[in-house]
Every structure is written in structure tokens, then in C-alpha cells.
Scaffold this active site. Structure first.
Site, short mmCIF file in Angstrom:
data_model
loop_
_atom_site.label_atom_id
_atom_site.label_comp_id
_atom_site.label_asym_id
_atom_site.label_seq_id
_atom_site.Cartn_x
_atom_site.Cartn_y
_atom_site.Cartn_z
N THR A 48 -105.27 -43.98 62.09
CA THR A 48 -104.99 -45.35 61.70
C THR A 48 -105.34 -46.35 62.80
OG1 THR A 48 -103.17 -44.50 60.36
CG2 THR A 48 -103.13 -46.85 60.88
N GLU A 49 -106.16 -47.32 62.45
CA GLU A 49 -106.53 -48.42 63.36
C GLU A 49 -107.09 -47.90 64.68
OE1 GLU A 49 -106.56 -51.25 62.07
OE2 GLU A 49 -104.96 -51.38 60.58
N LEU A 50 -107.75 -46.76 64.62
CA LEU A 50 -108.36 -46.13 65.81
C LEU A 50 -107.34 -45.80 66.90
CD1 LEU A 50 -111.84 -47.85 66.37
CD2 LEU A 50 -111.27 -45.87 65.00
N TRP A 81 -107.65 -50.36 68.05
CA TRP A 81 -108.64 -51.44 68.03
C TRP A 81 -108.01 -52.79 67.70
CZ3 TRP A 81 -112.53 -50.39 63.36
CH2 TRP A 81 -111.86 -50.54 62.14
#
Lengths: 397, 439
Positions: free
Chosen positions: A145-147, A305
């Protein structure tokens, strides 16, 4: 050689309705069906359908030389089916070209790996199943999730079937003197790491239509020149991997059609491929294309990120977020041990990271991206709805 | 006897606490044969001629301008809300929020409407037009005051009755135009609303209103003390008439629980005046001992964010919940789902909410710094600042369901005795004393 790796994140959460204490225990659906439909239809029209069409054209035109990767969350796939199946069909059409890699992640785009590893692995497996069923693809590449990434994620993913590559953010504080253009290996498990090249990614995703930006307007020629210039750092013939990772909604939704974003994407492959040293690749191509022994790199602290900080603070910084997360994962355990599949499904929909993102107060006053994405008037309202929905769930056990 | 009455709220047009009280007063007066010409902050220059008891619900309207009156009488309205939109009045309780809050509310709603505009399902625009910034309320008061002269000249009445600072200036103008006596009713002073020194402009209006008034009615001894000591008003003209309520007693059968475990309720505006932070501190103490207790904070206000953050900081999990702004029927539902009601107000001129809670048979704890504490016996009374004691009292009620039920039942019976009829008799006595005329 520079391998241009486009990976697009496709995600839609189940947004929670305005949920009062008085709605608790009444058997009401805590998700806002109308709003979710409305947003899905809007984003489908503005982004998914036209962008998929464009990608398909580009793939056809360049006969295998233009390759891209997607990560599509389970909650997005479900909502395509429910509200706008054409979108799912068009992704399937893309899958059939064999020029598209599908990436694995948690089905619910959750933060479960921070709180409940068992749940995390369950969600990863669910997502693998979904990608196999919908697109006939077995993921080799993983993105959390979300890097979000930290050393122990590799330990978890390493034990999972099939994964060889993990994507994360090219965070300066981790990279230090190193460049995100090289392939790396994780600290302990010999998995490949590809790091997002955030400046060029964000030039497209965030700055593209910003008239106050010195490089505005961003032309394809300029962008391709920048890519070519990157090659100067490598004298020894090592392949470079330019990882352009962004939300798919960049096309047509975050950057509207009028900004010329579609035209930009339309021209980019042709002009990039004119350069002999640029190729389009999948993330998983790094396994063959890394013509050197990658250096291993340690991420002792979590990165992501999101926001300027590129850490967990978008979801876990203020007291509301901590209290909500802690309460949620406690109740999730209770729900799972009670075993009602309907309740487990609802709980998992509530695990989606967006709910905690809406509670962020970091930049709320300045009207930042959190506000742009939030369906609520304030972080407190988001918190209130979430806590009431979670309580409803608990009362239904 | 006929009263020219200025007020800022009247249900269902605007229904805050002031409106609820005015409804009870007007109805009570009509029962005793006193007629009322009611003036509200409408866009059009209209008044409401109240002649018989049913008028408080029917709200007959008359225009000051004969031409408009003809147009109005020829217009067919499908329903009351269409009729009310013709005379231009909305339904936001702006007078019972303090000036410092107006801005917060405005921003809250503005923010909210911006987010949901594309959903079109919530007609918030009307509210926005009504609450549009700090200065606006003074503009409205100015406009209201300017009109008072025309009302005073056009209508026939024996006495003027003005409710709270918003209408005091109108009262003064009407008095000087007509030469009739003025009664100023003090429901809440700026000290109560602001929980501190407050807006000096409002203090000035309150001071001049009560100074010009021939009689002042305070809603409690607590308030009359403030009127005398802080505004230096002549004790001889200050009268205490305790508020009452229009609440129907609810059956226990109507109780609809949401939670299995005891629910402790705070219901009111989340502002300094109401002492929400003391409620939170008590909750923190109690949850250590009884972690299953549910605390619900119902309402909205400028301290809401602060309390939300603080409750999260204390990691009270989902044991301290928020409802947001509650509408009428939801207020009923909330009471019906609770076991103990707590009013932790720092300064409460009267406080009608505890009576409402008691009518549901809820065990009720009220702060000693309130007018309602003067009239109620069957409630636990604590100083708002004594968080430890407040927590102990709540714990006692959690531990002893029997005491809780008994206190609730006794309170319920007691509430029944507090009637507007009694309060209105006292108000009529004030009219008689002031005008020298008998009914």
C-alpha cells in the site's frame, strides 16, 4: 540502456457515509453507495476508460515495445464490477495484449502489515487470486500500500508464492549518495527492489499542469531529453531503471484532459523509442535486465510515496489516526475470531488506508492533497464516521 | 392585554433554546388570555398576530405593508415551509451560538458544502446564507432595530417584551416610539455564552437594554445575580421566572438501546460554556475502572475538534463517540438510548436539556453552576470543575442500576411539575406590576 518502467496504481476505496452514533446497530450499510457509484462513474469517464483506450492504442502501435504495469486493488475491481463493468473489460483487453504486467498488493489497500501480519498475508493472497481470476496473471512484482516498505516486508513477501520484485519509493534519506536508477536487492532475502524516481514521476503526476513551475509547460521533447541526460551517470554499461510510478488517476482526473496530459502520453512512447538507449520495460524485467549484481539496501524505518515526508505520517501521525488504527485492528481480531464472513468483509473494507488518510491534519488548513481526496468536510468528521462504523461492526459481532 | 414581543427564534422557524422557551411562554400567555404580536427577524416586514392557543403552531402572518398583505393573502401555499420561505426566514439557531462561534460554524458549513456540492443532497446553502461571518449578526440586529419603529407605530399593544440582547435595541426603540413599558427577558448573558469576558458590543447592548427596561426577567437566581452584580441593574426591577419545558413524558417502553453497556450522554453545543472537557476528563477516569462504558458526546460546536483530538489522545478507543450536530428527532433517539445524562456546564443561565433528559427517565447529573439546579431536586449536583466527584457520581450510577432507575423515575415525575403555565402566571404578574394594569 535506460529501461523506462511505467507502473500505474489503480485504486478506489469504499468511502464511509456520514455515520452517526444513532446508526449503530441498525443494520445499515456504513458505506456510501451513492457517493462511491458517483465517484466511480466520474473517474471512469474522465480517466479509466479514455486512458485505457489510449494505452491500448499505444500498445498496438508499438507492437510490443510499449509495456506498462498496473496494480489494481481488490476494492477497485469490486467497484468496477458493481458500478462500471466496462472499465474491468477494458483492463482485461489490456491484459490480453501481453504487454501489461499486473502487480500484487493487499486486496484492500490496507496498512495491515503494520498491525496484523496474518491479516496482511491473507489480503495479499486474496489479491493474487483476484488478479489471476480477472486478468489471468500471476504477479511476480509486489507493491505494498502506497509503496510503504521496510526491511521486514521482504521477509513476509519472500515466503509468499511467486514474488521476486518489490517496488518502493526512492527516498533520499535511505539512498543517500546512491541513485534510484539502479536495481537494488533487499537486505536479507535476495528480492529485487525498484525505487521510484520521484522527481520525474511527480513532474507528470503533480507538476504537469502547474503554471507556477519553471519548467511549465512540460513537453514530450523536454521530458525525453531529461531521460536521455540521466544516462550520463552510468559509464560502465550498467542498465538503468527509470521507475515512473504514479496514480493512474493522474490521467484525466488529477490532471484534467484540458491540460494536455493525454496528448503528452500519446506522444511519449514514439519520441522515447526514437532514442536508441531507451526501452519500455515491466518491473519484473529487472530480473533479466539487471546486468550486474545489485547492491543491497536497508530500510530500517518505513518509507512510502506519500507527502513530502515519504513516511507513514499521512496515515499515522495524529492522535485520531493512532486511536482509530489501534481500535480497528483490535476489533478486526474479534470479528475474525467470531467468523461471520459478512462482517469480516465489512471489516476488511474498513481496513483500507484511505480512511486513515482522510483523518490527516497535516496540511488540512492549506487545502492540500488530503483535502482534495477526502469526501469529508474535515479530518474530524472522517474520524467520527470511521469510529462509529467500526463500533457498529463491533456491536454486530 | 396585548404584548408586542420581539424575539430571534420561534419554532419551527428557528428552533434553538431561545425559540423553545419563547414557544412555551407565548403558548402559556395565550392560555391565560394574553394576546401577543410576535416579531421575528424575517426578511419581509411581517408579524405574527397570536390570538388563540392554536396560533403558536399555525403561525398566522400579517404584513405591515397593506400592498404586500394583499399579495400575501392572494398567494396559495402548498405547505408551511413554502409560506415561510415567502416571508423569508430560515431555520438556523444562530442566536444561541456565540459570536465567536459564528465564524467557526460558517467555515464548517462552507467547507462541508464545498465538499458535497456535487451530491446536491444536502440543502446547506440556506444555512450558509444565514450564517455568513462574524459581522453579519450585528448587521441583522441593526436591520431588526431599524424596523422596530414601524412596528411600534403600526401596532396596538400594552407592553413590550424583548428576549435576549439581539432584540433589546428593538425594544428600546419601540418603547421610545410608543411610550409603553419595556420588559427585557434575560435568557443568557454574554458571560454565559462566551464563558469569559465575551464581546464588549454585546455587553453594551445588554446593559442598555436592561437599564432602559422597566422590568427585567431573569431565568434563574443564578442569572439574576449576574444581572445585578455584573450589569449593575437595579434589584427592584429584576424578577426571577424559572424556565419550564414543553416536553412530553416518554414511556420507558420507548427506550431503544444501542449498546448493551451503560451509555453516559453529553448533549449540547460543544463549547466552553457547556464544559465538554470536564465530561471528557471524567470519562477518562471512569473508563479505567469500567472499560465497557460508552460515552457519547452529541452536538456540534467550536470546541468539537479539540475534544475529538483529546479523546483520541487519551486512547479511549471507541468508548468515547461523537454524533455531530443532531436534529430534533435524533435528539429524542439519543436520549432514549442513554442511561445517564451529564450537563457539565461552566455557566448555565437555566438549562433545559437536563429536564428533557429527565423526562426520558434518565438519571441526570447537573452542574451547580446552572439555573436548573435551583428548581430540580432529583438530580445529582456537582461543581463543574470537580471532575473526580463527577466521575465518582457516574460510577455510583453505573454500579447501582437500581439507584439509577430510581433517580430517573423520580426525576421524571418531578419534571412533570415544571410547567410553563406556572412560569407564565409569574410573567403576567411582571406585566401587571410594570404597566400598573391588570389582566
Amino acid at each position: 540502456m535506460i529501461d523506462l518502467i511505467f507502473y500505474f496504481q489503480v485504486h478506489q476505496p469504499y468511502r464511509i457515509r456520514n455515520f452517526s452514533v444513532l446508526d449503530i446497530g441498525k443494520g445499515k450499510d456504513c458505506f456510501d453507495d451513492d457517493l462511491n457509484r458517483e465517484i466511480m462513474l466520474k473517474v471512469a469517464q474522465k480517466c479509466y476508460l479514455p486512458t485505457n483506450k489510449l494505452m491500448l492504442e499505444l500498445i498496438d502501435r508499438y507492437e510490443g515495445k510499449f509495456k506498462i504495469a498496473y496494480s489494481i486493488t481488490g476494492t477497485a475491481i469490486e467497484q468496477f464490477k458493481k458500478y462500471c463493468p466496462e472499465v474491468l473489460y477494458s483492463f482485461r483487453d489490456l491484459a490480453k495484449t501481453n504487454c501489461v504486467e499486473f502487480i500484487g498488493e493487499t486486496y484492500y489497500h490496507s496498512l495491515s502489515f503494520l498491525y496484523d501480519r496474518e491479516e496482511f498475508l491473507d489480503q495479499v493472497r486474496m489479491h493474487r487470486e483476484a488478479v489471476k481470476n480477472e486478468f489471468g496473471f500471476s504477479p511476480v512484482t509486489f507493491r505494498n500500500t502506497e509503496l510503504i516498505y521496510q526491511n521486514f516486508l521482504s521477509d513476509l513477501i519472500w515466503e509468499e508464492e511467486g514474488y521476486k520484485v518489490i517496488l518502493t519509493e526512492g527516498v533520499d534519506r535511505i539512498l543517500d549518495w546512491r541513485s534510484p536508477l539502479y536495481a537494488y536487492k533487499d537486505f536479507s532475502r535476495n528480492l529485487f527492489l525498484l525505487l521510484k524516481f520521484y522527481s520525474l514521476s511527480d513532474d507528470i503526476a503533480f507538476r504537469f499542469s502547474n503554471k507556477g513551475w519553471v519548467e511549465y509547460p512540460l513537453t514530450v521533447d523536454k521530458f525525453v531529453k531529461w531521460i536521455n541526460d540521466l544516462h550520463l551517470i552510468e559509464k560502465g554499461g550498467k542498465n538503468l531503471f527509470l521507475n515512473l510510478f504514479m496514480d493512474y488517476e493522474t490521467f484525466g482526473e488529477h490532471q484534467w484532459e484540458e491540460t494536455g496530459i493525454f496528448e503528452f502520453m500519446h506522444q511519449l512512447p514514439g519520441k522515447a523509442l526514437k532514442s536508441k538507449q531507451i526501452e519500455f520495460s515491466w518491473p519484473s524485467d529487472v530480473i533479466q535486465k539487471a546486468n550486474y549484481q545489485p547492491e543491497s539496501i536497508s530500510f530500517p524505518e518505513p518509507v512510502s510515496w506519500a507527502d513530502m515526508e515519504r513516511d507513514l505520517s499521512a496515515w499515522r501521525e495524529n492522535d485520531m489516526q493512532y486511536n482509530a488504527l489501534e481500535t480497528f485492528y483490535e476489533i478486526l481480531k474479534k470479528v475474525k475470531s467470531a467468523g461471520d464472513p459478512g462482517l469480516i468483509e465489512t471489516a476488511r473494507k474498513l481496513s483500507t488506508s484511505d480512511h486513515f488518510y482522510y483523518m490527516s491534519t497535516k496540511y488540512f488548513q492549506d487545502g492540500d492533497v488530503h483535502k482534495y481526496f477526502s469526501p469529508y468536510g474535515s479530518p474530524e468528521q472522517g474520524y467520527r464516521n470511521f469510529m462509529n462504523a467500526v463500533t457498529d461492526l463491533e456491536e454486530r459481532i | 392585554m396585548r404584548v408586542l414581543m420581539f424575539t430571534w427564534e420561534f419554532p419551527p422557524l428557528i428552533s434553538g433554546g431561545l425559540g423553545t422557551a419563547c414557544y412555551g411562554i407565548v403558548k402559556g400567555l395565550l392560555k391565560k388570555g394574553v394576546e401577543v404580536d410576535l416579531v421575528l427577524p424575517t426578511k419581509e416586514e411581517v408579524y405574527f398576530p397570536m390570538r388563540k392557543v392554536s396560533d403558536v403552531d399555525d403561525l398566522p402572518v400579517k404584513f405591515l405593508s397593506p400592498a404586500k398583505e394583499i399579495e400575501y393573502s392572494h398567494t396559495v401555499f402548498k405547505n408551511n415551509s413554502e409560506r415561510f420561505s415567502f416571508i423569508g426566514i430560515s431555520s438556523t439557531p444562530e442566536s444561541y451560538i456565540s459570536v465567536s462561534e459564528v465564524k467557526t460554524f460558517y467555515e464548517y458549513f462552507k467547507n462541508y458544502t464545498e465538499k458535497i456540492e456535487f451530491r446536491t443532497r444536502v440543502p446547506f446553502h440556506e444555512i450558509l446564507n444565514n450564517i455568513s461571518g462574524t459581522e453579519d449578526i450585528f448587521e441583522k440586529v441593526k436591520e431588526f432595530t431599524l424596523r422596530a419603529e414601524r412596528y411600534a407605530r403600526a401596532l396596538n399593544f400594552d407592553v413590550i417584551h424583548a428576549h435576549d440582547w439581539l432584540t433589546y435595541t428593538a425594544g428600546i426603540i419601540a418603547k421610545s416610539v410608543s411610550g409603553k413599558k419595556l420588559v427585557c427577558h434575560m435568557h443568557a448573558t454574554e458571560f454565559d455564552r462566551a464563558g469569559g469576558s465575551g464581546d464588549p458590543r454585546i455587553h453594551n447592548i445588554e446593559y442598555s437594554g436592561m437599564t432602559e427596561a422597566d422590568s427585567v426577567i431573569a431565568v434563574s437566581k443564578y442569572t439574576s445575580t449576574m444581572v445585578v452584580s455584573r450589569y449593575m441593574i437595579d434589584t427592584a426591577k429584576v424578577n426571577v421566572v424559572h424556565n419550564a419545558h414543553n416536553i412530553d413524558l416518554k414511556d420507558f417502553e420507548e427506550r431503544k438501546r444501542i449498546f448493551k453497556d451503560p451509555v453516559i450522554l453529553f448533549l449540547g453545543r460543544i463549547t466552553l460554556q457547556k464544559g465538554p472537557d470536564y465530561f471528557l476528563e471524567a470519562a477518562k477516569i471512569i473508563l479505567k475502572k469500567y472499560p465497557k462504558t460508552r460515552f457519547v458526546m452529541a452536538g456540534a460546536g467550536d470546541m468539537e475538534k479539540k475534544i475529538v483530538h483529546k479523546s483520541a489522545k487519551y486512547r479511549l478507543g471507541n468508548k468515547f463517540l461523537f454524533t455531530g450536530f443532531l436534529k430534533g428527532s435524533h435528539v429524542d433517539e439519543m436520549f432514549a438510548a442513554s442511561d445517564v445524562y451529564v450537563m457539565s456546564s461552566v455557566s448555565e443561565p437555566f438549562g433545559i436539556a437536563p429536564l428533557e433528559a429527565m423526562s426520558y427517565g434518565l438519571a441526570t447529573i447537573i452542574s451547580k453552576q446552572s439555573g436548573v439546579a435551583e428548581v430540580i431536586q432529583n438530580a445529582v449536583k456537582v461543581d463543574f470543575w470537580d471532575v473526580e466527584l463527577l466521575a465518582d457520581e457516574i460510577i455510583k450510577l453505573i454500579e447501582n442500576p437500581d439507584i439509577r432507575t430510581e433517580l430517573g423515575e423520580k426525576g421524571r415525575q418531578e419534571v412533570e411539575l415544571i410547567k410553563w403555565d406556572r412560569a407564565c402566571e409569574e410573567i403576567i404578574q411582571v406585566y401587571e406590576k410594570t404597566t400598573g394594569r391588570t389582566l
